[in-house]
Design a protein around this motif. Structure first.
Motif, mmCIF file in Angstrom:
data_model
loop_
_atom_site.group_PDB
_atom_site.id
_atom_site.type_symbol
_atom_site.label_atom_id
_atom_site.label_comp_id
_atom_site.label_asym_id
_atom_site.label_seq_id
_atom_site.Cartn_x
_atom_site.Cartn_y
_atom_site.Cartn_z
ATOM 1 N N HIS A 1 0.912 -1.128 -0.213
ATOM 2 C CA HIS A 1 0.221 0.407 -0.132
ATOM 3 C C HIS A 1 0.950 1.656 0.259
ATOM 4 C CE1 HIS A 1 -3.912 2.274 0.409
ATOM 5 N NE2 HIS A 1 -3.887 2.151 0.190
ATOM 6 N N PHE A 2 0.290 1.788 -0.985
ATOM 7 C CA PHE A 2 1.398 3.508 -0.949
ATOM 8 C C PHE A 2 1.470 4.007 -0.086
ATOM 9 C CE2 PHE A 2 -0.900 6.673 -3.325
ATOM 10 C CZ PHE A 2 -2.157 6.192 -3.389
ATOM 11 N N GLN A 3 0.772 4.701 0.512
ATOM 12 C CA GLN A 3 -0.128 5.782 1.472
ATOM 13 C C GLN A 3 0.298 5.036 3.235
ATOM 14 O OE1 GLN A 3 -3.382 5.663 0.420
ATOM 15 N NE2 GLN A 3 -4.208 7.757 0.059
ATOM 16 N N GLU A 4 0.911 3.855 3.251
ATOM 17 C CA GLU A 4 0.873 3.101 4.283
ATOM 18 C C GLU A 4 2.393 3.152 4.595
ATOM 19 O OE1 GLU A 4 1.770 0.285 7.766
ATOM 20 O OE2 GLU A 4 2.283 -0.263 5.596
ATOM 21 N N ARG A 5 2.640 2.458 3.735
ATOM 22 C CA ARG A 5 4.472 2.294 2.936
ATOM 23 C C ARG A 5 5.291 3.258 3.517
ATOM 24 N NH1 ARG A 5 8.822 4.169 -0.363
ATOM 25 N NH2 ARG A 5 7.745 4.590 -1.922
ATOM 26 N N VAL A 6 4.554 4.518 3.217
ATOM 27 C CA VAL A 6 5.805 6.476 2.572
ATOM 28 C C VAL A 6 5.333 5.936 4.792
ATOM 29 C CG1 VAL A 6 5.709 8.332 2.626
ATOM 30 C CG2 VAL A 6 5.237 6.605 0.536
ATOM 31 N N GLU A 7 3.896 6.095 5.336
ATOM 32 C CA GLU A 7 4.044 6.728 6.799
ATOM 33 C C GLU A 7 4.955 6.194 7.775
ATOM 34 O OE1 GLU A 7 -0.144 5.630 6.891
ATOM 35 O OE2 GLU A 7 -0.987 7.464 6.268
ATOM 36 N N SER A 8 5.210 4.543 7.002
ATOM 37 C CA SER A 8 5.844 3.656 8.537
ATOM 38 C C SER A 8 6.925 3.740 7.678
ATOM 39 C CB SER A 8 5.721 2.670 7.781
ATOM 40 O OG SER A 8 4.046 2.137 8.254
ATOM 41 N N ASP A 9 7.841 4.543 6.793
ATOM 42 C CA ASP A 9 8.678 4.546 6.236
ATOM 43 C C ASP A 9 9.563 3.612 5.589
ATOM 44 O OD1 ASP A 9 11.560 6.053 5.565
ATOM 45 O OD2 ASP A 9 12.288 5.859 7.530
ATOM 46 N N LEU A 10 8.785 2.286 5.125
ATOM 47 C CA LEU A 10 9.973 1.764 4.468
ATOM 48 C C LEU A 10 9.940 1.603 2.778
ATOM 49 C CD1 LEU A 10 6.848 -0.953 5.389
ATOM 50 C CD2 LEU A 10 9.408 -1.021 6.482
ATOM 51 N N LEU A 11 11.102 1.596 2.619
ATOM 52 C CA LEU A 11 11.912 1.426 1.672
ATOM 53 C C LEU A 11 10.897 1.070 0.453
ATOM 54 C CD1 LEU A 11 14.834 3.144 0.384
ATOM 55 C CD2 LEU A 11 15.665 1.187 0.054
ATOM 56 N N SER A 12 11.321 1.746 -1.006
ATOM 57 C CA SER A 12 10.508 0.931 -2.668
ATOM 58 C C SER A 12 11.974 1.349 -3.413
ATOM 59 C CB SER A 12 9.167 1.529 -2.879
ATOM 60 O OG SER A 12 9.143 1.005 -3.635
ATOM 61 N N PHE A 13 12.361 0.334 -2.789
ATOM 62 C CA PHE A 13 13.743 -0.319 -3.268
ATOM 63 C C PHE A 13 13.457 0.330 -5.368
ATOM 64 C CE2 PHE A 13 16.494 -2.414 -6.920
ATOM 65 C CZ PHE A 13 17.925 -1.319 -6.339
ATOM 66 N N GLY A 14 14.205 1.005 -5.729
ATOM 67 C CA GLY A 14 14.033 1.841 -6.945
ATOM 68 C C GLY A 14 13.090 3.028 -6.725
ATOM 69 N N ALA A 15 12.487 3.572 -6.562
ATOM 70 C CA ALA A 15 11.289 3.866 -6.470
ATOM 71 C C ALA A 15 11.089 5.319 -5.834
ATOM 72 C CB ALA A 15 9.720 3.938 -5.942
ATOM 73 N N ASP A 16 12.362 5.298 -4.519
ATOM 74 C CA ASP A 16 12.857 6.214 -3.529
ATOM 75 C C ASP A 16 14.119 6.958 -4.168
ATOM 76 O OD1 ASP A 16 10.897 5.438 -2.109
ATOM 77 O OD2 ASP A 16 11.796 4.785 -0.595
ATOM 78 N N VAL B 1 18.094 21.284 -5.902
ATOM 79 C CA VAL B 1 19.226 20.499 -4.942
ATOM 80 C C VAL B 1 18.347 18.644 -4.970
ATOM 81 C CG1 VAL B 1 18.794 21.683 -4.049
ATOM 82 C CG2 VAL B 1 17.066 20.974 -2.761
ATOM 83 N N GLY B 2 17.899 18.074 -6.208
ATOM 84 C CA GLY B 2 17.450 16.535 -6.320
ATOM 85 C C GLY B 2 15.665 16.668 -6.265
ATOM 86 N N SER B 3 15.200 15.703 -6.240
ATOM 87 C CA SER B 3 13.681 15.821 -6.729
ATOM 88 C C SER B 3 12.487 15.261 -5.446
ATOM 89 C CB SER B 3 13.894 14.749 -7.407
ATOM 90 O OG SER B 3 14.239 13.100 -7.418
ATOM 91 N N LEU B 4 11.492 15.156 -5.459
ATOM 92 C CA LEU B 4 10.734 14.387 -4.672
ATOM 93 C C LEU B 4 10.410 13.640 -6.056
ATOM 94 C CD1 LEU B 4 8.357 14.988 -2.647
ATOM 95 C CD2 LEU B 4 6.889 14.957 -4.042
ATOM 96 N N ARG B 5 10.452 12.253 -5.161
ATOM 97 C CA ARG B 5 10.030 10.855 -6.054
ATOM 98 C C ARG B 5 8.942 10.291 -5.305
ATOM 99 N NH1 ARG B 5 14.745 10.105 -8.837
ATOM 100 N NH2 ARG B 5 14.070 7.600 -9.062
ATOM 101 N N VAL B 6 8.026 10.739 -4.310
ATOM 102 C CA VAL B 6 7.086 10.180 -4.162
ATOM 103 C C VAL B 6 6.348 11.517 -2.749
ATOM 104 C CG1 VAL B 6 6.341 7.449 -2.754
ATOM 105 C CG2 VAL B 6 8.484 7.647 -3.722
ATOM 106 N N GLY B 7 5.207 11.246 -4.040
ATOM 107 C CA GLY B 7 4.043 12.264 -2.555
ATOM 108 C C GLY B 7 3.187 11.356 -2.531
ATOM 109 N N VAL B 8 2.090 11.629 -0.989
ATOM 110 C CA VAL B 8 0.444 10.994 -1.161
ATOM 111 C C VAL B 8 0.169 11.746 0.263
ATOM 112 C CG1 VAL B 8 1.589 8.543 -1.416
ATOM 113 C CG2 VAL B 8 1.600 9.438 1.260
ATOM 114 N N LEU B 9 -1.284 11.901 -0.112
ATOM 115 C CA LEU B 9 -2.057 12.372 1.063
ATOM 116 C C LEU B 9 -1.171 11.127 2.175
ATOM 117 C CD1 LEU B 9 -3.886 14.563 1.589
ATOM 118 C CD2 LEU B 9 -5.689 12.726 0.587
ATOM 119 N N SER B 10 -1.450 11.890 3.277
ATOM 120 C CA SER B 10 -1.566 10.502 4.306
ATOM 121 C C SER B 10 -3.068 10.513 5.413
ATOM 122 C CB SER B 10 -0.145 11.287 5.964
ATOM 123 O OG SER B 10 -0.622 9.985 6.197
ATOM 124 N N PRO B 11 -3.616 8.923 5.331
ATOM 125 C CA PRO B 11 -4.854 9.720 6.098
ATOM 126 C C PRO B 11 -4.729 9.419 7.610
ATOM 127 C CG PRO B 11 -4.653 7.063 4.560
ATOM 128 C CD PRO B 11 -3.335 8.228 4.006
#
Ligand code: THG
Length: 367
Positions: free
Chosen positions: A233-248, A316-326
């Motif tokens: 789940h793309f929102q929960e994993r960002v909230e939980s700070d799990l690395l997404s290899f290749g995405a982040d 200075v770099g890029s935003l790789r992932v962005g979500v609205l966090s419930p």
């Protein structure tokens, strides 16, 4: 939006038919296999994952099996983490690097026997890498992809559900512990693991002919626990700070930059691929980092390619992932940036397709 082509070139998971039957609406391709990531209602999947239980086809997290007299040596050569204290029946989250110290994967490594390991891999061709390293180094070990396909059971009710299916003994399996099990003659390895912070198990099916059978058994038993189909789940994993290899991160990132430095054992005795490069990087000091961001503005639905991040008009770099966090009730994101002159609290400007927005650097994990 365009559709995805279904054909013979990309592999189907043993659970593919069951996921289509369950109403999967969106697939991605991961390790040359289709992986369902939505059933049409991300918020329903989010509430099932955080309040009840979800069933995930994560068979695309393929296994690379390494077995034989020198399996432990070869696995250790491939892994930046010291595995010498890992016991049979346990697993480690263990980054892997190439010779330049670039992160090439972040597998969960299961130790099935003293001479037998599964590298449960993220999306990159580690089978080829491991075979090449083994062949060129004349290791006395076999390297191949076994018939082993994880089915994720994630959420607060996961333990009750898996205990009902397999027995109360699973309650005593520790985090990253695993054991062989059978259900209606279906063989599997059950491991307390998964790509969420909601708790749960992964059932590594080892007879791919029984994918639909296993799915249906979990599904039927899961009814009273409020089970829903879902995917990582793309929102929960960002909230939980799990690395997404290749995405982040870009593919030339190292484990320090992505935040896995604590899993790299540079001072242990073992000599792994990339160690010399990582020692040099450590001595030079870190220049880039994967950072947490708070983003102002309208809800972010998706970042389909990285957004430039500016400081005083300079990239200075890029935003790789962005979500609205419930959970945090705001937009959160992951950036990969040059850290010179940037600290927690620094306000950057994210250049999204709908205009600029303020992106404030915040500590990870999010709170
Ligand atoms: N399951 C299995 N294999 C996988 C993944 C998975 N392979 C690829 C990918 N996912 C690996 N990514 C992660 C990331 C984090 C964790 C597991 C797999 C994880 N981290 C613990 C945490 O954040 O609490 C920390 C573990 C540690 O520090 O040792 O569990 O999902 N089979």
């Amino acid at each position: 939006m365009p559709e995805i082509g279904i054909g013979a070139r990309v592999r189907k998971s043993p659970f593919f038919d069951a996921t289509v039957e369950a109403g999967a609406t969106m697939f991605t391709i991961y390790n040359h296999m289709y992986m369902p990531i939505s059933y049409g209602d991300p918020m329903r999947e989010y509430s099932a994952l955080t309040e009840r239980v979800c069933i995930w086809d994560v068979a695309a997290e393929r296994q690379v099996e390494i077995v034989g007299p020198q399996a432990a040596e070869l696995t250790q050569r491939l892994s930046a983490r010291d595995l010498s204290k890992c016991k049979v029946g346990r697993a480690r989250y263990a980054p892997m690097c190439d010779h330049d110290g670039h992160l090439i994967n972040d597998p969960v490594i299961l130790k099935l026997a003293e001479d037998r390991f599964w590298l449960s891999i993220a999306d990159l061709d580690i089978l080829l890498w491991a075979k090449a390293v083994s062949g060129e180094g004349d290791y006395d070990a076999d390297v191949f992809e076994p018939d082993a396909s994880p089915l994720g059971i994630q959420g607060p009710n996961a333990e009750d559900l898996v205990a009902e299916l397999l027995g109360d003994w699973v309650r005593d399996v520790p985090f990253f512990g695993h054991a062989w099990a059978k259900l209606d003659g279906i063989p599997m390895v059950v491991c307390r693991s998964g790509w969420s912070h909601q708790g749960g198990f992964e059932l590594f099916l080892t007879n791919s002919d029984r994918g639909t059978d296993l799915w249906n058994l979990v599904w039927d038993a899961g009814q009273k626990y409020g089970i829903a189909p879902g995917g990582p789940h793309f929102q929960e994993r960002v909230e939980s700070d799990l690395l997404s290899f290749g995405a982040d991160h870009p593919l030339d990132a190292d484990p320090f930059e992505v935040g896995l430095g604590n899993l790299v054992d540079l001072d242990a005795a073992h000599d792994f691929i990339g160690k010399a490069a990582l020692i040099a990087k450590r001595d030079q000091g870190q220049r880039r980092a994967r950072v947490g961001l708070h983003l102002d503005g309208e809800p972010i639905l998706n970042v389909d390619s990285p957004w430039e991040l500016n400081l005083d008009g300079e990239s200075v770099g890029s935003l790789r992932v962005g979500v609205l966090s419930p959970k945090f009730e705001r937009n959160i994101g992951i950036g990969f940036i040059d850290i010179a002159g940037v600290q927690v609290g620094t306000e950057l400007v994210a250049l999204g397709p709908d205009g600029p927005r303020v992106a404030t650097v915040v500590p990870l994990p999010f709170s």
